[in-house]
Design an enzyme around this catalytic site. Structure first.
Site, PDB file in Angstrom:
ATOM      1  CG  HIS A  47      -1.973   1.078   1.155  1.00  0.00           C
ATOM      2  ND1 HIS A  47      -2.971   1.093   0.211  1.00  0.00           N
ATOM      3  CD2 HIS A  47      -2.163   2.194   1.903  1.00  0.00           C
ATOM      4  CE1 HIS A  47      -3.736   2.160   0.390  1.00  0.00           C
ATOM      5  NE2 HIS A  47      -3.261   2.847   1.407  1.00  0.00           N
ATOM      6  CG  HIS A  49      -1.584   6.880  -0.822  1.00  0.00           C
ATOM      7  ND1 HIS A  49      -2.654   6.580  -1.638  1.00  0.00           N
ATOM      8  CD2 HIS A  49      -1.887   6.362   0.383  1.00  0.00           C
ATOM      9  CE1 HIS A  49      -3.568   5.933  -0.936  1.00  0.00           C
ATOM     10  NE2 HIS A  49      -3.128   5.773   0.294  1.00  0.00           N
ATOM     11  NE  ARG A 194     -13.716   8.559   4.751  1.00  0.00           N
ATOM     12  CZ  ARG A 194     -12.582   8.967   4.182  1.00  0.00           C
ATOM     13  NH1 ARG A 194     -12.536  10.071   3.475  1.00  0.00           N
ATOM     14  NH2 ARG A 194     -11.483   8.254   4.341  1.00  0.00           N
ATOM     15  CD  GLU A 221      -6.378   5.575   7.568  1.00  0.00           C
ATOM     16  OE1 GLU A 221      -6.891   5.735   6.448  1.00  0.00           O
ATOM     17  OE2 GLU A 221      -5.225   5.940   7.841  1.00  0.00           O
ATOM     18  CG  HIS A 255      -5.716   1.735   6.984  1.00  0.00           C
ATOM     19  ND1 HIS A 255      -4.374   1.886   7.227  1.00  0.00           N
ATOM     20  CD2 HIS A 255      -6.007   2.594   5.971  1.00  0.00           C
ATOM     21  CE1 HIS A 255      -3.877   2.808   6.404  1.00  0.00           C
ATOM     22  NE2 HIS A 255      -4.848   3.236   5.635  1.00  0.00           N
ATOM     23  CG  ASP A 306      -1.032   4.564   4.018  1.00  0.00           C
ATOM     24  OD1 ASP A 306      -1.286   5.161   2.973  1.00  0.00           O
ATOM     25  OD2 ASP A 306      -1.813   4.568   4.999  1.00  0.00           O
TER      26      ASP A 306
HETATM   27 ZN   LIG Z   1      -3.822   4.761   1.984  1.00  0.00          ZN
END
Ligand SMILES: [Zn+2]
Length: 433
Positions: A47, A49, A194, A221, A255, A306
């Protein structure tokens, strides 16, 4: 070999794959290159970003929550272009190679220009990441992410416009243009419950199902996400995903922090994976997810860096065990071998690379060597090499990284990106406010 440590192992490689693994070879066979230390299957960073690397340090000033951190993160997201994203990702992925990572799962939702206008190539941002991984010498699973709403029933806010394709149908049309390559697998992601309206979850799940591609989703999360989901749908995010066909053996929840007992059994009974990101979860004050209970219920575990507060899969692995120790006040929830399995074989599986993550004939020739003679690792008996690597080594102890038989990191030096610290500094500087 398998899940045990052996001395004097020779690994034969041809055309990017392991052809033989031979034990007790004694002297160095002719033509072989010595890798001194503990050689492991390459690590899978399940994971990532990439652009969050620009936040390192900057988000450690002041107080706040996940939600105030997110405002700073959006500031960087607003400034990225395909060119600056490429430079930042190339340097970040080079840092990953230096940490023994041979594949990254990039959870990619920054699709369009600011304001939401598509680039001339609608996948210009994804292609920047794909090229960056190739140049840094690692594999990538691009988890092309559907991000369509700001909250339950709310349109994207001004920052989120560049994340959104408008509808799941438009998301599918754009992501279908991406084509897999030697170093590239394409997967899908639902940013979160969301960010994808319930009525459009099934479309994303179907896209992944048709391609037998990995499907990832940020899951519970934050407690605020659970509260909002309960208010909007009368159920937990896990239940909502289950109702819309998102859970399953090719799905990974990232998460999986704030779960009910029923959520844990839904995730486990569907063989949905769990990607823990312990250094980010502690950095963002998320809480400690029930990793041990999830695994007992049937959920395979993987690990990710992450937000890249640090990039160190050995730290992620031990943090999962150490979090559980703090929570339960007992020790020994996972062996070092089990933690390495999460950091490699199960991480590869979560990213759609079933033929990597093992030192065995037929597997992709992806591996990494951790020094056992550094100030951190010298001392313990060689029999304890795995325990030493997991519980005492850091990314700084990675000496070699080999991807598809290519020596990407040799003696701690990246062979493709000449000066990784300078590349990182320049890429981050270009994005400074
Ligand atoms: Zn993430």
């Amino acid at each position: 070999m398998g899940d045990h440590v052996a001395a004097g192992v020779a690994v034969d490689v041809a055309d990017g794959r392991i052809t033989a693994v031979r034990q007790d070879t004694g002297a160095l066979p002719p033509g072989a290159e010595a890798l001194r230390g503990l050689t492991l299957p390459g690590l899978a960073n399940a994971h990532s970003h990439a652009f969050h690397r620009a936040l390192r340090g900057a988000v450690q000033v002041g107080t706040g929550t996940f939600w105030t951190w997110r405002e700073v993160m959006y500031g960087v997201a607003d400034r990225l272009t395909p060119e600056t994203y490429h430079a930042l990702a190339r340097a970040t992925y080079a840092e990953m190679a230096l940490a023994g990572i041979t594949v990254v799962g990039e959870f990619h939702y920054l699709h369009h220009a600011p304001g939401g206008t598509p680039y001339a190539d609608p996948n210009a941002m994804g292609e920047a990441l794909i090229t960056a991984a190739a140049e840094a010498g690692i594999r990538i699973t691009l988890l092309d992410t559907a991000y369509l709403s700001s909250g339950f029933g709310q349109p994207p806010n001004q920052h989120q416009l560049r994340f959104s394709d408008g509808t799941a149908e438009a998301w599918a049309e754009r992501s279908s243009l991406l084509k897999e390559r030697d170093h590239l697998r394409i997967g899908a992601a639902v940013h979160s419950v969301r960010a994808v309206p319930a009525g459009q979850l099934a479309a994303v799940a179907r896209w992944a199902e048709e391609r037998r591609a990995p499907l990832h989703v940020h899951l519970s999360e934050q407690t605020a996400e659970n509260d909002a989901c309960l208010a909007a749908h009368g159920c937990t995010p896990t239940q909502l995903l289950a109702e819309h066909g998102v859970l399953g053996p090719r799905t990974t929840g990232v998460h999986n922090t704030h779960l009910t007992d029923q959520d844990i059994s839904l995730i486990g009974s569907t063989s949905t994976g769990t990607c823990m990101c312990p250094t980010t979860e502690r950095d963002l004050a998320d809480g400690i997810g029930p990793a041990a209970a999830l695994q007992r219920a049937g959920s395979p575990l993987s690990l990710g860096s992450d937000s890249h507060a640090v990039i160190d899969l050995l730290e992620e692995a031990r943090a999962m065990e150490l979090n559980e120790r703090l929570r339960t006040r007992t020790r020994g929830h996972w062996t070092a071998a089990a933690l390495l399995r999460a950091a490699s074989a199960d991480g590869h599986a979560a990213l759609g690379w079933d033929d990597a993550g093992a030192l065995e004939p037929g597997a992709l020739a992806d591996f990494t060597t951790v020094a056992l003679d550094s100030v951190r690792t010298a001392g313990p008996s060689p029999r304890l090499a795995a325990e030493t690597a997991v519980f005492a080594a850091s990314a700084a102890d990675v000496r070699h990284t080999v991807v598809g038989g290519r020596h990407v990191v040799r003696d701690g030096v990246h062979t493709l990106v000449p000066d990784v610290p300078s590349a990182l500094a320049a890429a981050v500087e270009a994005l400074r406010d």
